[in-house]
Enzyme design. Structure first.
Site, PDB file in Angstrom:
ATOM      1  CG  ASN A  10       1.528  -1.460   3.793  1.00  0.00           C
ATOM      2  OD1 ASN A  10       1.647  -2.669   3.257  1.00  0.00           O
ATOM      3  ND2 ASN A  10       0.524  -0.898   4.725  1.00  0.00           N
ATOM      4  CE  LYS A  12      -2.948  -0.410   3.160  1.00  0.00           C
ATOM      5  NZ  LYS A  12      -3.390   0.369   3.151  1.00  0.00           N
ATOM      6  CG  HIS A  94      -1.227  -1.471   8.860  1.00  0.00           C
ATOM      7  ND1 HIS A  94      -2.619  -0.864   8.615  1.00  0.00           N
ATOM      8  CD2 HIS A  94      -1.312  -0.458   7.812  1.00  0.00           C
ATOM      9  CE1 HIS A  94      -2.793   0.184   7.574  1.00  0.00           C
ATOM     10  NE2 HIS A  94      -1.390   0.279   6.807  1.00  0.00           N
ATOM     11  CD  GLU A  96      -5.387  -1.617   5.872  1.00  0.00           C
ATOM     12  OE1 GLU A  96      -4.430  -2.112   5.231  1.00  0.00           O
ATOM     13  OE2 GLU A  96      -5.851  -0.320   5.172  1.00  0.00           O
ATOM     14  CD  GLU A 166      -0.457   4.401   7.684  1.00  0.00           C
ATOM     15  OE1 GLU A 166       0.490   4.440   6.967  1.00  0.00           O
ATOM     16  OE2 GLU A 166      -0.098   3.327   8.374  1.00  0.00           O
ATOM     17  N   GLY A 172      -6.465   5.096   2.905  1.00  0.00           N
ATOM     18  CA  GLY A 172      -7.667   4.442   1.698  1.00  0.00           C
ATOM     19  C   GLY A 172      -8.264   5.119   1.471  1.00  0.00           C
ATOM     20  CB  SER A 212      -5.436   9.882   1.086  1.00  0.00           C
ATOM     21  OG  SER A 212      -6.108   8.634   1.510  1.00  0.00           O
TER      22      SER A 212
HETATM   23  P1  PGA Z   1      -3.269   4.847   1.591  1.00  0.00           P
HETATM   24  O1  PGA Z   1      -2.634   3.252   2.867  1.00  0.00           O
HETATM   25  O2  PGA Z   1      -1.659   5.249   1.304  1.00  0.00           O
HETATM   26  O3  PGA Z   1      -3.784   3.849   0.503  1.00  0.00           O
HETATM   27  O4  PGA Z   1      -4.192   5.553   2.336  1.00  0.00           O
HETATM   28  C1  PGA Z   1      -1.707   4.104   3.495  1.00  0.00           C
HETATM   29  C2  PGA Z   1      -1.241   3.235   4.677  1.00  0.00           C
HETATM   30  O5  PGA Z   1      -2.608   1.790   4.726  1.00  0.00           O
HETATM   31  O6  PGA Z   1      -0.229   2.584   4.996  1.00  0.00           O
END
Ligand code: PGA
Length: 249
Positions: A10, A12, A94, A96, A166, A172, A212
């Site tokens: 992803n 983003k 997601h 976010e 997640e 992140g 992560s």
């Molecule tokens: P990350 O993000 O691997 O940077 O923690 C995962 C995600 O939000 O899909």
């Protein structure tokens, strides 16, 4: 029962279209044959050229779409538009999107219906914030997310769903769920699907872990019985690291 193994990146809101194309092409050259399906979810603007790049090894996905089919919705992108350029997989829910763009259970349910209604695939994200994990309410929290936005689908429609667990506290942050924490939640999610639908639907559902995931922890997380791959953010932006994560699956 065998389930599809999937490693999804992803991106983003990272990379310009030209940087994205370079990254995509490099990744295509880098991944060796793998039993896993490799997916890249890129920004909308990148999608046509990635699809046109016609890399047979990588499925191109969108990170979001409108819940509406068409009309006066300034700034939105419809599933029809995605489908027309050959994108048939969309990430929905997601954290976010939920947190920064106010996407409620009801909105996500509508988005799921729009994508499934078009015959496309959904990667449905769920996961709890830290305070919920600390209070040990994470399982019921995730169950509510699934019940409110996903479990209205039929068993046949669920065949076009991939679930991504997640935990928000691991996205992140560099902090990853332990393999045991991931396994416990994935097992719980599979049980929920079994209770709502049937054993076959539960057994064949690919459930990805996200938060992560790195080359150093991917193999251990992916080796858990109910973890069928990963949804990878930051580490999917580096060809070498992401290639190692794919190899870990
Ligand atoms: P990350 O993000 O691997 O940077 O923690 C995962 C995600 O939000 O899909």
């Amino acid at each position: 029962m065998s389930r599809k193994k999937i490693v999804a990146g992803n991106w983003k809101m990272n990379t310009t279209p030209s940087e994205g194309l370079e990254l995509f092409n490099e990744l295509g050259r880098s991944i060796a044959s793998t039993e896993a399906e490799v997916i890249i979810a890129a920004p909308f603007l990148h999608l046509p050229q990635l699809v046109a790049g016609n890399n047979q090894r990588i499925t191109v996905a969108a990170q979001n779409c409108s819940q509406y089919n068409s009309g006066a919705y300034t700034g939105e992108v419809s599933v029809e538009m995605l489908s027309d350029i050959g994108v048939n997989t969309v990430i929905i829910g997601h954290s976010e999107r939920r947190t920064y763009f106010g996407e409620s259970h009801a909105i996500l349910k509508d988005k799921v219906d729009t994508v499934i209604g078009k015959g496309m695939r959904v990667i449905f994200c769920c996961g709890e914030p830290l305070e919920v994990r600390k209070a040990e309410n994470h399982i019921s929290y995730v169950e509510k997310q699934l019940k409110e936005s996903l479990f209205h689908l039929s068993a046949v429609q669920m065949e076009r769903v991939i679930v991504a667990y997640e935990p928000i506290w691991a996205i992140g942050t560099g902090e990853t769920a332990s393999p045991e924490q991931a396994q416990d939640m994935h097992h719980a999610i599979r049980d929920m699907i079994g209770a709502q639908y049937d054993k076959k639907t539960a057994d064949t559902m690919s459930i990805l872990y996200g938060g992560s995931v790195k080359p150093t922890n991917a193999a251990e997380i992916f080796s858990q019985a109910d973890v069928d791959g990963g949804l990878v953010g930051g580490a999917s932006l580096k060809v070498d690291g992401f290639t190692q994560i794919i190899a870990a699956r």
